[in-house]
Design an enzyme around this catalytic site. Structure first.
Site, PDB file in Angstrom:
ATOM      1  N   ASP A   1      54.379  28.374  39.757  1.00 47.69           N
ATOM      2  CA  ASP A   1      53.615  27.773  40.851  1.00 47.69           C
ATOM      3  C   ASP A   1      54.480  26.673  41.460  1.00 47.69           C
ATOM      4  O   ASP A   1      54.883  25.743  40.750  1.00 47.69           O
ATOM      5  CB  ASP A   1      52.292  27.179  40.348  1.00 47.69           C
TER       6      ASP A   1
ATOM      7  N   HIS B   1      36.492  45.024  44.092  1.00 47.18           N
ATOM      8  CA  HIS B   1      36.385  43.597  44.412  1.00 47.18           C
ATOM      9  C   HIS B   1      35.076  43.008  43.868  1.00 47.18           C
ATOM     10  O   HIS B   1      34.306  42.387  44.605  1.00 47.18           O
ATOM     11  CB  HIS B   1      36.474  43.385  45.924  1.00 47.18           C
TER      12      HIS B   1
ATOM     13  N   ASP C   1      41.313  44.494  40.626  1.00 49.30           N
ATOM     14  CA  ASP C   1      40.024  44.329  41.288  1.00 49.30           C
ATOM     15  C   ASP C   1      40.207  44.234  42.800  1.00 49.30           C
ATOM     16  O   ASP C   1      39.236  44.291  43.544  1.00 49.30           O
ATOM     17  CB  ASP C   1      39.314  43.074  40.773  1.00 49.30           C
TER      18      ASP C   1
ATOM     19  N   GLY D   1      34.356  38.432  41.400  1.00 46.75           N
ATOM     20  CA  GLY D   1      33.609  37.242  41.783  1.00 46.75           C
ATOM     21  C   GLY D   1      32.118  37.433  41.598  1.00 46.75           C
ATOM     22  O   GLY D   1      31.654  38.496  41.174  1.00 46.75           O
ATOM     23  N   ALA D   2      31.359  36.403  41.902  1.00 47.26           N
ATOM     24  CA  ALA D   2      29.911  36.419  41.697  1.00 47.26           C
ATOM     25  C   ALA D   2      29.274  37.620  42.383  1.00 47.26           C
ATOM     26  O   ALA D   2      29.486  37.854  43.579  1.00 47.26           O
ATOM     27  CB  ALA D   2      29.300  35.129  42.211  1.00 47.26           C
TER      28      ALA D   2
ATOM     29  N   GLU E   1      41.861  47.381  51.435  1.00 50.89           N
ATOM     30  CA  GLU E   1      40.605  47.546  50.696  1.00 50.89           C
ATOM     31  C   GLU E   1      39.595  48.249  51.587  1.00 50.89           C
ATOM     32  O   GLU E   1      39.309  47.748  52.680  1.00 50.89           O
ATOM     33  CB  GLU E   1      40.029  46.182  50.280  1.00 50.89           C
TER      34      GLU E   1
ATOM     35  N   ALA F   1      43.118  38.386  42.375  1.00 49.72           N
ATOM     36  CA  ALA F   1      43.322  37.438  43.476  1.00 49.72           C
ATOM     37  C   ALA F   1      43.182  38.151  44.816  1.00 49.72           C
ATOM     38  O   ALA F   1      42.082  38.303  45.344  1.00 49.72           O
ATOM     39  CB  ALA F   1      44.680  36.763  43.328  1.00 49.72           C
ATOM     40  N   ARG F   2      44.292  38.620  45.363  1.00 47.85           N
ATOM     41  CA  ARG F   2      44.290  39.371  46.618  1.00 47.85           C
ATOM     42  C   ARG F   2      45.300  40.503  46.512  1.00 47.85           C
ATOM     43  O   ARG F   2      46.396  40.329  45.987  1.00 47.85           O
ATOM     44  CB  ARG F   2      44.625  38.467  47.811  1.00 47.85           C
TER      45      ARG F   2
ATOM     46  N   ARG G   1      42.494  27.255  41.015  1.00 46.50           N
ATOM     47  CA  ARG G   1      41.257  26.910  40.300  1.00 46.50           C
ATOM     48  C   ARG G   1      40.992  27.927  39.188  1.00 46.50           C
ATOM     49  O   ARG G   1      40.670  27.581  38.056  1.00 46.50           O
ATOM     50  CB  ARG G   1      40.102  26.879  41.305  1.00 46.50           C
ATOM     51  N   ILE G   2      41.129  29.199  39.521  1.00 48.31           N
ATOM     52  CA  ILE G   2      40.880  30.249  38.535  1.00 48.31           C
ATOM     53  C   ILE G   2      42.037  30.341  37.546  1.00 48.31           C
ATOM     54  O   ILE G   2      41.821  30.474  36.335  1.00 48.31           O
ATOM     55  CB  ILE G   2      40.636  31.589  39.244  1.00 48.31           C
TER      56      ILE G   2
END
Length: 333
Positions: free
Chosen positions: A183, A291, A267, A294-295, A272, A243-244, A161-162
């Site tokens: 992908d 991290h 990020d 994101g929002a 973590e 992402a991760r 999506r991102i």
């Protein structure tokens, strides 16, 4: 309007006040009877148990426990779960799917800040911002030494999506980027529609001056940006990860950055947070953030508003924009 369905919120109290501020709750309450009690933890609180027993629509978020068979046993009227956050993997259970409960995620709303953060990191990386900042006190570079970002080849790992929104934004730029994508689920026709060249990961690393990671964390993607892949990225290359952390071999990345061969904007890391003394923490050509892509803060109301809009669509019998299907869970974040 006594026939309105009963809805309740299941998330941490600090988060719920930001995700569902007064105006968003007022909008929600126009279509449902919103219970004031928060549903949390193992449901030891009698009020929470009583609320759940009557709840038909559950709005979930950070701090909500997994909706297990035991939880569902106390929620005989539950019909829909609207998740006011991103991934639902730690939220849903087989029992929930088997009950046929509708599930929605606000991942689309969370994507906007991540895309903006990623584009900023790509822009900074393309202009070699971190090395330039590290040299600031030693004098400004000559005009001929300054680095621009136009016509860079950027490799996107994962048409998520991102990832797709990052691709669209880069294509809309006037910088003349060349875009590569890896992908396994993207066909040549898909790639043509996205406006990218589909390649294998090794070729993407070999040809890209900037590699931006957007794949989900799955058993088959952990460590995919390995030491061997990092060595393929040309000297002066940039790695961006929103992402991760587990998708990248962080120890190998630290070695490449310590050698001055690559820059990194991270990020996320694995683990973590990173332990004190980890080399990535002190390298001048590495930007680490906790991290936050994101929002965050004022942005999280987007998640609540998205979830409320999903409730409205659900009550109107319209298709959900963020609907989650059981068959997609194996390959989503």
């Amino acid at each position: 309007m006594s026939d309105r369905p009963i809805a309740a919120i299941a998330m941490g109290p600090a988060a719920s006040d930001l995700v569902f501020p007064a105006d968003v709750r007022e909008r929600l309450a126009r279509g449902v009877r919103l219970e004031p009690a928060l549903i949390l933890g193992p449901l030891e609180d009698a009020t929470a148990r009583a609320t759940l027993a009557e709840t038909e629509i559950l709005l979930t978020g950070w701090g909500c426990p997994t909706i297990t068979a035991d939880v569902l046993a106390g929620a005989p009227r539950l019909r829909a779960v609207m998740h006011a956050a991103g991934s639902v993997k730690t939220l849903v259970s087989d029992a929930l799917w088997e009950r046929g409960i509708v599930v929605s995620s606000a991942a689309d709303a969370n994507a906007g800040p991540v895309v903006a953060f990623t584009l900023a990191a790509i822009t900074f990386g393309a202009k070699k911002t971190l090395p330039a900042a590290a040299r600031y006190e030693r004098g400004w570079p000559d005009f001929a030494e300054r680095v621009g970002g136009d016509a860079r080849t950027i490799g996107i790992v994962g048409a998520s999506r991102i990832g797709r929104r990052v691709i669209a934004a880069l294509r809309a730029s006037d910088a003349g980027y060349r875009l590569l994508l890896t992908d396994p689920y993207v066909t040549e026709a898909d790639a043509e529609r996205l406006g990218v060249e589909r390649v294998e990961l090794a070729e993407l690393c070999r040809r890209s001056s900037i590699v931006s990671v957007h794949a989900p964390q799955l058993p088959e993607t952990e460590g995919m940006i390995s030491a061997d892949m990092l060595k393929l990225i040309p000297d002066g290359g940039v790695v961006v990860n929103t992402a991760r952390g587990a998708l990248i071999d962080n120890e190998a990345l630290a070695e490449e950055c310590a050698a001055g061969r690559l820059d990194a904007y991270l990020d996320v890391t694995e683990p973590e947070p990173l332990p004190a003394g980890h080399p990535l923490l002190s390298l001048p050509n590495v930007l680490l953030t906790p991290h936050i892509a994101g929002a965050q803060g004022s942005e999280v109301r987007r998640l609540g508003a998205y979830a409320v809009a999903e409730v409205e669509r659900y009550l109107a019998g319209e298709p959900l924009h963020g609907g989650v299907r059981r068959e997609d869970m194996a390959r989503t974040a």
